[in-house]
Design an enzyme around this catalytic site. Structure first.
Site: not given
Ligand code: NVA
Ligand code: CP
Length: 346
Positions: A121, A148, A151, A245, A286, A331
């Site tokens: 990540r 992502h 997700q 989101d 998410c 998830r």
């Molecule tokens: N768009 C958000 C998704 C988090 C799961 C981010 O990248 O922070």
């Molecule tokens: N939805 C999601 O990816 O959550 P986290 O950032 O907690 O992993």
């Protein structure tokens, strides 16, 4: 209408072979392969609940690299691995040499000698692509700025369970920063699986033209519809699922909050939006979500911009229509399916 999982999908599980594959974006997968991952996830979920889960990954070792923070994704990879008899090493943003004293290509070649799979990540999608190019073992994208994909599997499993097992033709409306990882990936997933996807946001926040065109091209063969609307209420008409989101994603500077609130304020998911959707529509997110001021950032930004809620109202978030915690649980089952399919001995 909640659908109980069936146990008769063992035949399907043999038809699709994803062993050794990377999982970087759903663009790399056919509808049949995505459907297989969803069926496998449902089987693993049912087996776990019935206390008859079989282990397909005993003694495997996985490296989980998190350049950005996580609750759900990290926990899903860890618990999914442990349930399946595998072991993990968590590598946080300051826990290794990667990108600081050692290139992604070199780290990939080192970890590939020790681990059977690598989760990453981080910000740049090219970083996870370099890992995949050099690791020699499957690499899983746990979120980049662009995509992502794990997700989306959880989101689609939740829609199957709550709305209809056949995703084709279901209408999914996404409100918010549609050019970010979630908007891009929901659009791609919808194109692949034949959904009617609507991105509702000001035009400046729509995905890149090139990606929209690619998805519309995919849609021609799957029956999907890919659309955008600057009218949040019209967009919700006949929707089966309403999705949002955070307005400001991880890694974005604090300065963008003011502009983003101005742009996305009219696209908040509130009871008016839910009322414009189908009566049985579900709400998905998410997570994490700014639905009140009870977090550090929620309070800071709430005080600064004089708001109690951001992308979704607390009322909608806590309503019966909200399935966000079912979605979060999924998830685990879907990430486990990705690991089992690509690394496991099925
Ligand atoms: N768009 C958000 C998704 C988090 C799961 C981010 O990248 O922070
Ligand atoms: N939805 C999601 O990816 O959550 P986290 O950032 O907690 O992993």
């Amino acid at each position: 209408m909640k659908r109980e999982g069936s146990d008769n999908n063992k035949g399907d599980l043999k038809k699709v072979n994803l062993k050794g594959r990377h999982f970087l974006t759903l663009l790399d997968f056919t509808p049949e392969e995505i459907n297989y991952l969803l069926e496998l996830a449902l089987k693993l979920k049912n087996d776990k609940k019935a206390k008859k889960e079989q282990q397909y990954m005993a003694k495997k070792n996985f490296a989980l690299i998190f350049e950005k923070t996580s609750t759900r994704t990290r926990s899903a990879f860890e618990v999914g691995a442990y349930d399946q008899g595998a072991h993990v090493t968590y590598i946080g943003s300051t826990g290794s040499q990667i990108g600081v004293k050692e290139t992604f290509a070199d780290t990939a070649r080192v970890l590939g000698r020790m681990y059977d799979g690598i989760e990453f990540r981080g910000s740049k999608h090219t970083d996870v692509e370099v890992l995949a190019k050099y690791a020699g073992v499957p690499v899983w994208n746990g979120l980049t700025d662009e995509y992502h994909p794990t997700q989306i599997l959880a989101d689609f499993l939740t829609i199957k369970e709550h709305i209809n097992n056949d995703l084709k033709g279901l209408k999914l409306v996404f409100y918010g920063d549609t050019r970010n990882n979630m908007g891009n990936s929901l659009m791609i997933g919808s194109a692949k699986m034949g959904l009617h996807f609507v991105g509702s946001a000001p035009k400046d926040l729509w995905p890149k033209e090139e990606l929209i065109k690619k998805c519309q091209e995919i849609a021609k063969s799957t029956g999907a519809v890919i659309e955008f609307s600057e009218d949040p209420i019209a967009a919700a008409k006949d929707a089966d699922a309403i999705y949002t989101d955070v307005w400001v994603s991880m890694g974005e500077p604090e300065e963008v909050w003011a502009k983003r609130i101005e742009l996305l304020g009219p696209y908040q998911v509130n009871k008016k939006v839910m009322a414009a959707a189908k009566p049985g529509a579900i709400f998905l997110h998410c997570l994490p979500a700014y639905h009140n001021k009870e977090t550090k950032v929620g309070k800071e930004m709430g005080d600064k911009f004089n708001r109690n809620e951001f992308e979704v109202t607390d009322e909608v978030f806590e309503s019966q229509q909200s399935k966000v915690f079912d979605e979060a649980e999924n998830r685990l089952h879907t990430i486990k399916a990705v690991m089992v399919a690509t690394v496991g001995d099925l």
